[in-house]
Design an enzyme around this catalytic site. Structure first.
Site, mmCIF file in Angstrom:
data_model
loop_
_atom_site.group_PDB
_atom_site.id
_atom_site.type_symbol
_atom_site.label_atom_id
_atom_site.label_comp_id
_atom_site.label_asym_id
_atom_site.label_seq_id
_atom_site.Cartn_x
_atom_site.Cartn_y
_atom_site.Cartn_z
ATOM 1 N N SER A 137 48.152 90.344 82.974
ATOM 2 C CA SER A 137 47.052 90.651 83.620
ATOM 3 C C SER A 137 47.011 91.974 84.336
ATOM 4 O O SER A 137 47.845 92.492 84.592
ATOM 5 C CB SER A 137 46.876 89.397 84.827
ATOM 6 N N TYR A 150 50.182 84.947 91.849
ATOM 7 C CA TYR A 150 49.620 85.159 90.612
ATOM 8 C C TYR A 150 50.195 86.743 89.935
ATOM 9 O O TYR A 150 50.715 86.690 88.966
ATOM 10 C CB TYR A 150 48.118 85.215 90.395
#
Length: 262
Positions: A137, A150
């Site tokens: 990501s 995350y």
């Protein structure tokens, strides 16, 4: 078995019940034999009916399940040429406010599962001189408010994948990373819906704000992240190994300190 079918390469995709994983499966199904894994059996089955891929309902946080999906792929197709590590979840909280169980769930789903599946798959990928693509990501490269778990998991995925490239490159295995920015996936919609409820701001307006300083000025569709993954699995990327490719409309290159200048 038809010899033309037998010659098609085989790819296993985790986290494939929606979003980038499902889009990658649909794109690869035209030229590959594809196995897709995920928790949601019903959604996997729907994708399988539409594309002809093989669905494998599994919880990839379980080591035995990770071994099973690799074994079932080999049993069905006889080989493994590509692996897409795409399983992912998100939990938002500042570090001091995050419960340990949520931290561990994010790390186990996003990072440990990738280790477990790759560990089971690498012996088979070495036989075919195959390729791994890890779906990380933009949050692995840039920080966001409340994204400690995350971001840590996705950054870990980057620096787990590169040693795979280094360690097994001499034996013909390639491993690369894509780092998507804002992609219109189910997970992105859920995140924006939660923030919309918390702030009273329209969800579509939030998406617009999220990309207002991205050079592309828009949110991407899952197929736009799937296409680079397909490329990195293909012979066309045969000399690309250990790369980290941002698929973000140019977001990663923007210097936020200069936004005041327009």
């Amino acid at each position: 078995m038809n010899s033309a079918v037998a010659e098609k390469p085989v790819v296993l995709i985790t986290g494939a019940s929606s979003g980038i994983g499902a889009a990658t499966a649909a794109m690869l199904a035209r030229t590959h034999r594809v196995a897709i894994a995920g928790r949601r059996a019903e959604q996997l089955g729907s994708i399988a009916r539409e594309t002809g891929v093989m669905p494998l309902a599994a919880d990839v946080t379980d080591p035995a399940e990770c071994e099973r999906i690799v074994e079932q792929t080999i049993a069905a197709f006889g080989r493994l040429d590509g692996l897409v590590l795409n399983a992912g979840v998100s939990r938002s909280a500042r570090l001091a406010d995050m419960p340990l169980d949520e931290w561990e769930f994010v790390i186990r789903t996003n990072l440990t599962s990738a280790f477990l599946v790759a560990k089971a798959a690498i012996p088979h990928l070495l036989k075919t001189k195959g390729a791994i693509v890890s779906v990380s990501s933009l949050s692995a490269l840039r920080t966001s408010q409340g994204f400690a778990a995350y971001s840590a998991s996705k950054a870990g995925l980057v620096v787990m994948t590169q040693p795979i490239a280094r360690d097994y490159g001499p034996e013909g295995l390639r491993a690369n990373v894509v780092c998507p920015g804002w992609i219109r996936t189910e997970m992105a919609d859920m995140e924006m819906s939660e923030y919309s409820e918390a702030t009273g701001t329209d969800k579509e307006e939030l998406f617009r704000r999220a990309v207002e300083h991205v050079p592309a000025r828009r949110v991407a569709q899952p197929e736009e992240a799937a296409a680079p993954i397909v490329f990195l699995l293909s012979p066309h990327s045969s000399y690309i190994n250990g790369a980290v490719l941002s698929v973000d409309g140019g977001a990663a290159m923007v210097d936020v300190g200069t936004l005041v200048f327009g």
